[in-house]
Scaffold this motif. Structure first.
Motif, PDB file in Angstrom:
ATOM      1  N   ASP A  70       0.831  -1.202   0.000  1.00  0.00           N
ATOM      2  CA  ASP A  70       0.000   0.000   0.000  1.00  0.00           C
ATOM      3  C   ASP A  70       0.867   1.254   0.000  1.00  0.00           C
ATOM      4  O   ASP A  70       0.583   2.221  -0.697  1.00  0.00           O
ATOM      5  CB  ASP A  70      -0.937   0.006   1.216  1.00  0.00           C
ATOM      6  N   ASP A  71       1.922   1.247   0.808  1.00  0.00           N
ATOM      7  CA  ASP A  71       2.834   2.386   0.843  1.00  0.00           C
ATOM      8  C   ASP A  71       3.423   2.642  -0.541  1.00  0.00           C
ATOM      9  O   ASP A  71       3.482   3.784  -1.001  1.00  0.00           O
ATOM     10  CB  ASP A  71       3.976   2.134   1.841  1.00  0.00           C
ATOM     11  N   PHE A  72       3.868   1.580  -1.179  1.00  0.00           N
ATOM     12  CA  PHE A  72       4.476   1.733  -2.498  1.00  0.00           C
ATOM     13  C   PHE A  72       3.481   2.302  -3.499  1.00  0.00           C
ATOM     14  O   PHE A  72       3.804   3.214  -4.261  1.00  0.00           O
ATOM     15  CB  PHE A  72       5.014   0.402  -3.008  1.00  0.00           C
ATOM     16  N   GLU A  73       2.268   1.772  -3.510  1.00  0.00           N
ATOM     17  CA  GLU A  73       1.271   2.241  -4.474  1.00  0.00           C
ATOM     18  C   GLU A  73       0.933   3.711  -4.241  1.00  0.00           C
ATOM     19  O   GLU A  73       0.769   4.476  -5.204  1.00  0.00           O
ATOM     20  CB  GLU A  73      -0.001   1.382  -4.382  1.00  0.00           C
ATOM     21  N   ASN A  74       0.841   4.124  -2.976  1.00  0.00           N
ATOM     22  CA  ASN A  74       0.540   5.526  -2.667  1.00  0.00           C
ATOM     23  C   ASN A  74       1.677   6.442  -3.116  1.00  0.00           C
ATOM     24  O   ASN A  74       1.444   7.479  -3.742  1.00  0.00           O
ATOM     25  CB  ASN A  74       0.299   5.697  -1.160  1.00  0.00           C
ATOM     26  N   TYR A  75       2.905   6.050  -2.796  1.00  0.00           N
ATOM     27  CA  TYR A  75       4.047   6.877  -3.180  1.00  0.00           C
ATOM     28  C   TYR A  75       4.271   6.862  -4.690  1.00  0.00           C
ATOM     29  O   TYR A  75       4.685   7.866  -5.283  1.00  0.00           O
ATOM     30  CB  TYR A  75       5.314   6.415  -2.450  1.00  0.00           C
ATOM     31  N   LYS A  76       3.995   5.745  -5.327  1.00  0.00           N
ATOM     32  CA  LYS A  76       4.125   5.664  -6.783  1.00  0.00           C
ATOM     33  C   LYS A  76       3.151   6.632  -7.458  1.00  0.00           C
ATOM     34  O   LYS A  76       3.510   7.321  -8.423  1.00  0.00           O
ATOM     35  CB  LYS A  76       3.868   4.237  -7.264  1.00  0.00           C
TER      36      LYS A  76
END
Length: 326
Positions: free
Chosen positions: A37-43
């Motif tokens: 989830d963190d990666f998708e948000n930052y991406k």
């Protein structure tokens, strides 16, 4: 005794059934999902940010930075500071600085244009206060790309191993006022650079001019969260930066967060006149060309009459820079 044993067996059987048949419905999700989830948000934020697009992180670089952010936040938690979030713009500013430093084999807080961290961040479009840590490694052998994560951790660990009174990098990391951080790195065959840009973000800014003419009126608009009031505004002036060689930068140490030329001060009771609800529209004017660095402080209490002010222990909550030309 037998009844107690039977009861314990029944409870154990019930727990096994719940675990087997309902593993995702009542138990929290694992850390892998949270990381995803963190990666998708930052991406998404990385894809949407258009400033300094040439220094945009790849997905793999972004993942490395999210992992490094966890390293930073573990250091902060150990020192009772809240975690920081990854800032995309500050990370690109750090990427650009890391690349120039690695390509030109220097390490420092000035770039070759002679710009300090607050100038570089402001010129990229940032308005918040920034505090920088810089780290570099050299090797006679070629670095491997697979070492980037461990090199970043090594740099951070060296910051955290500092001891007072020579612990400026460590104190920057664990400063409780920071709520965002930019992470930048760059690797050549024999050079590695790593920069941490800690951000203090507490206001929303509108209609901030990047450049004005000397003598022309202008204004800046600041919106608070409604829980604080503007306390003090100080504006520092400095000359246009001059070019620096890598050798000159290597000789420099820590950087000052302001100059010794204080151009203007605006006090709490003056600022209160510019407030409309949670928004302040502050009129400004500059008589001489140069760069003007604006630091803003806030307080939980509004002062509407002259009183004694003290910014000791307070954090600047802005890093606005306005260019003034003839």
């Amino acid at each position: 005794m037998f009844k107690k044993i039977c009861k314990r067996i029944r409870i154990l059987i019930l727990l096994i059934i719940i675990t087997v048949f309902f593993p995702h419905s009542i138990f929290p999700q694992g850390t892998d999902d949270t990381g995803k989830d963190d990666f998708e948000n930052y991406k998404k934020m990385n894809d949407n940010e258009q400033r300094l697009i040439e220094f945009k992180d790849t997905d793999e670089s972004l993942k490395l930075k999210i992992t490094q952010l966890d390293v930073i936040n573990k250091s902060r938690r150990k020192n009772k500071a809240l975690p920081v979030k990854l800032d995309i713009l500050a990370s690109r500013v750090a990427n650009r600085m890391s690349k120039e430093a690695a390509d030109n084999e220097y390490i420092g807080h000035w770039n070759m244009a002679g710009e300090e961290p607050y100038l570089r961040y402001a010129f990229a479009g940032g308005y918040d206060h920034v505090s920088e840590n810089a780290y570099g490694e050299w090797s006679s052998d070629n670095f491997s790309v697979s070492l980037i994560s461990s090199l970043m951790k090594s740099g951070h660990e060296k910051f955290m191993s500092e001891r007072a009174p020579y612990d400026g990098h460590k104190q920057n990391i664990i400063d409780k006022s920071h709520n965002y951080a930019g992470i930048g790195f760059y690797l050549t065959k024999k050079q590695f650079r790593y920069y941490e840009e800690f951000i203090d973000r507490y206001f929303e800014f509108e209609n901030i001019p990047s450049e004005v003419k000397a003598g022309d009126p202008c204004a800046i608009t600041i919106k608070t969260d409604g829980q604080s009031f503007l306390y003090y505004v100080v504006i520092y002036r400095e000359n246009w930066p001059h070019l620096l060689s890598p050798a000159q930068i290597n000789k420099k140490g820590s950087y000052p967060d302001f100059t010794n030329q204080k151009y203007k001060e605006i006090f709490a009771w003056e600022l209160s006149r510019y407030r409309n609800g949670t928004t302040y529209k502050i009129p400004l004017g500059f008589t001489e060309e140069g760069l003007y660095y604006i630091q803003i402080f806030s307080d939980k209490k509004e002062l509407t009459k002259p009183a004694s002010l003290n910014t000791k222990g307070k954090t600047p909550e802005s890093g606005i820079v306005i260019k003034v030309s003839r």
